[in-house]
Design a protein around this motif. Structure first.
Motif: not given
Length: 635
Positions: A47-48, A51-52, A55, A191, A194, A199-202, A334
């Motif tokens: 997911k990270r 998505v992250d 992004h 990831l 980190h 940062r991965f929870r929005g 990141l």
């Protein structure tokens, strides 16, 4: 032995080599200090990654598509090879799947080659320049082994094996030897582990983490970070994830101004430091990117337990940083550059007491008077004596507590504060000034590495604020906003804090603040303060307010979360490290490029820095001034 069995042998040999290399690299990371982590975060990597990480990568569509094709095709092909050859299935159907995945990878590799053929200056060369060729060898090797068994004979088989060995070596040996492809493994692990999991929870995770001032390192009696082994182990892992793309370099205002800072090289210098021991001091000579402006490559050395400053990194490099977080915002891996820089500054300030420029005097002022300029705290609100505004006192409940910040001592910025008071009165807001209760929040001290002064001010301010009765705090200073909202929570200070543009936008939207239409006809642009945009995510309220009074915002090339710094953060005006030009000059040049005649701002430091540009320049006006002028028109 058949070609298929040889491929199986090669697969497991490469896998073993990679695992040995990973173990060796992990031993380097483990030289750092302990850090909290959870193994279960390994499950969050997909997911990270998709998505992250993507992004950030997707901001450059060409590179995003290239990366998806190259990495996606390679990962799919490797998984299929592991199943078909690692498990010795040898199914033709899986060979066709390998062929398709490899073809996709090869398309991506072609665009990698095109990118490297006309590479921007920010990209590192050296070992990175061989990637298109080693990846091509790997892809063609996989294509060949996907062909029918009848074709894989003689010279064709030898050719395929040679290509596979050459391509596999890039990844299998790269992780252990620190080659370019180490980022493929280190990046994925970064990831998972980190240092800023928020940062991965929005969430925007921008607050600096406190250090325990009572618990100094007993071995060396030092605060902050002095040597590579003082970093947390997951920070060292993060440094190893760097792909040397140079996006941080391109975004850095200090690098653009010719000051001796390049965020990419700083990260690579730290990698040099933790990947060498005392017996083999590493040199930065192999760095194949842009040097720190004005500093040659090859003159600096480091090792895991050796002091970083000045043998590996010069102090001037650290003091050039404005802490604007543009590097962090642009980094596709990141990485947290600013945390590393402030950690190193803490050692220079708290342990060695070595600060340049007027920074030492400023810190002394903060300790003695709780103001940056050494002023009498009562003088902070002299600008408001004729405005008939309440000053808060114990047992005086109010809705809004107005915290002016250090800009209140500046006659220029007092016009902004007076305009803000006028707007709050027009909206019939129940508010009060903080008056002589107000001290500096400690933002400048913390960014300069003086954690002790910051914590002292923070605890005193929290004690004061907790003795007063208010619902919300409003400030026109994003640095005050950030400290009170994000950094005081670590010490028990939890408050609802709003930037004046956010509050005014709420009041205007609800109809409580009735604004007229501006008579401003000049071309206007808006400059995003770093501590409002990147640090606190507020980019829309200022624009909505300007639009509500009929002003069109003409955007500069760099705006919003990617706006260019004014040069006023991180104590940079105090350390005053020379470069080829001034950062605010570059920002005003951005405004001139689009023909702007007015630059709207929302920060006292931005106001001071941009107004300090000499020569013909746009007028600098705070949002509050532009809004307040419409009240006068309405009256």
């Amino acid at each position: 032995m058949s070609i298929q069995h040889l491929i199986t042998l090669l697969f497991w040999l490469a896998t073993a080599t990679l695992l040995i290399g990973l173990w060796r690299r992990s031993q380097l990371w483990r030289q750092g200090q302990s850090a909290d982590f959870s193994w279960i975060n390994l499950l969050a990597i997909p997911k990270r990654y998709f998505v992250d990480l993507h992004h950030v990568v997707s901001r450059e569509p060409f590179i995003a598509r290239t990366h998806v094709a190259t990495a996606g095709g390679a990962v799919a092909a490797l998984i299929l090879v592991a199943i078909n050859y690692g498990l010795m299935l040898y199914w033709n159907a899986l060979n066709w799947a390998i062929l398709i995945a490899t073809a996709i990878m090869l398309v991506g590799v072609f665009f990698v080659w095109l990118r490297r053929r006309n590479a921007p200056s920010r990209l590192s060369r050296g070992a990175w320049s061989r990637l298109p060729y080693s990846l091509t060898a790997f892809a063609i090797g996989l294509l060949v082994i996907s062909l029918p068994v009848s074709v894989l004979a003689g010279s064709v088989a030898v050719f395929a094996l040679i290509l596979l060995m050459a391509g596999s070596a890039e990844l299998a040996l790269g992780i252990g030897l620190g080659g370019p492809m180490k980022h493929a493994i280190a990046g994925l692990l970064h990831l998972a582990f980190h240092p800023r999991q928020q940062r991965f929870r929005g969430e925007l995770s921008t607050a600096l983490k406190p250090i325990a001032l009572e618990a100094i390192t007993l071995e060396n009696q030092e605060f902050g970070i002095s040597k590579p082994s003082d970093f947390k182990w997951n920070q060292l892992l993060g440094f190893d994830a760097c792909v040397q793309c140079g996006k941080c370099e391109a975004a850095c205002p200090a690098f653009a101004a010719g000051q001796p800072l390049n965020p990419k090289k700083l990260i690579q210098d730290l990698v040099v430091g933790f990947s060498h021991d005392e017996k083999s001091n590493g040199s930065d000579a192999k760095f194949a990117g842009s040097p720190y402006p004005g500093m040659p490559i090859g003159d600096h050395f480091g090792s895991i337990h050796a002091p970083i400053v000045p043998s590996l990194i010069e102090a001037e490099t650290l003091w050039s940083c404005t802490t604007c977080r543009a590097c962090v915002q642009e980094c596709p891996m990141l990485i947290e550059h600013v945390d590393a820089i402030v950690g190193l500054r803490r050692n220079l300030t708290l342990t060695k007491g070595e600060l340049p420029g007027s920074a030492p005097q400023t810190l002394e002022n903060l300790r003695q008077t709780a103001t940056v300029g050494g002023f009498d705290r009562k003088a902070r609100y002299y600008w408001a004596v004729d405005l008939n505004v309440k000053t808060i006192a114990p047992n005086m409940p109010v809705d809004i507590l107005l915290v002016a910040g250090e800009g209140a001592f500046d006659m220029r910025y007092q016009r902004t504060l007076r305009a803000l008071v006028k707007l709050l009165k027009a909206a019939k807001v129940d508010f009060a000034l903080m008056g002589e209760y107000e001290r500096d929040t400690g933002d400048t001290a913390r960014r300069l590495g003086d954690e002790a002064t910051f914590q002292k001010l923070a605890k005193l301010n929290i004690e004061t604020l907790n003795s007063l009765s208010f619902k919300r705090i409003v400030t026109a200073d994003p640095h005050v906003l950030h400290s009170l909202k994000n950094e005081y929570a670590a010490f028990g200070g939890n408050y609802e804090v709003l930037h004046h543009s956010t509050l005014l936008a709420q009041l205007a939207a609800s109809g409580q603040l009735k604004l007229g239409k501006s008579d401003e006809t000049r071309k206007l642009t808006y400059h995003d303060p770093c501590y409002l945009g990147r640090y606190n995510g507020e980019t829309e309220s200022p624009r909505a307010l300007l639009k509500s009074i009929g002003i069109q915002v003409n955007e500069m090339e760099r705006s919003g979360m990617r706006g260019r710094c004014c040069g006023g953060g991180g104590g940079a005006p105090l350390t005053d490290i020379p470069g080829k030009q001034r950062i605010p000059d570059i920002r005003i040049a951005d405004a001139r490029t689009i023909g702007a005649e007015v630059v709207a701002v929302g920060c006292p430091q931005c106001t001071a820095m941009l107004e300090g540009v000499v020569g013909n320049r746009p007028e600098i006006l705070d949002i509050a001034q532009l809004l307040a002028s419409t009240l006068e028109l309405e009256s």
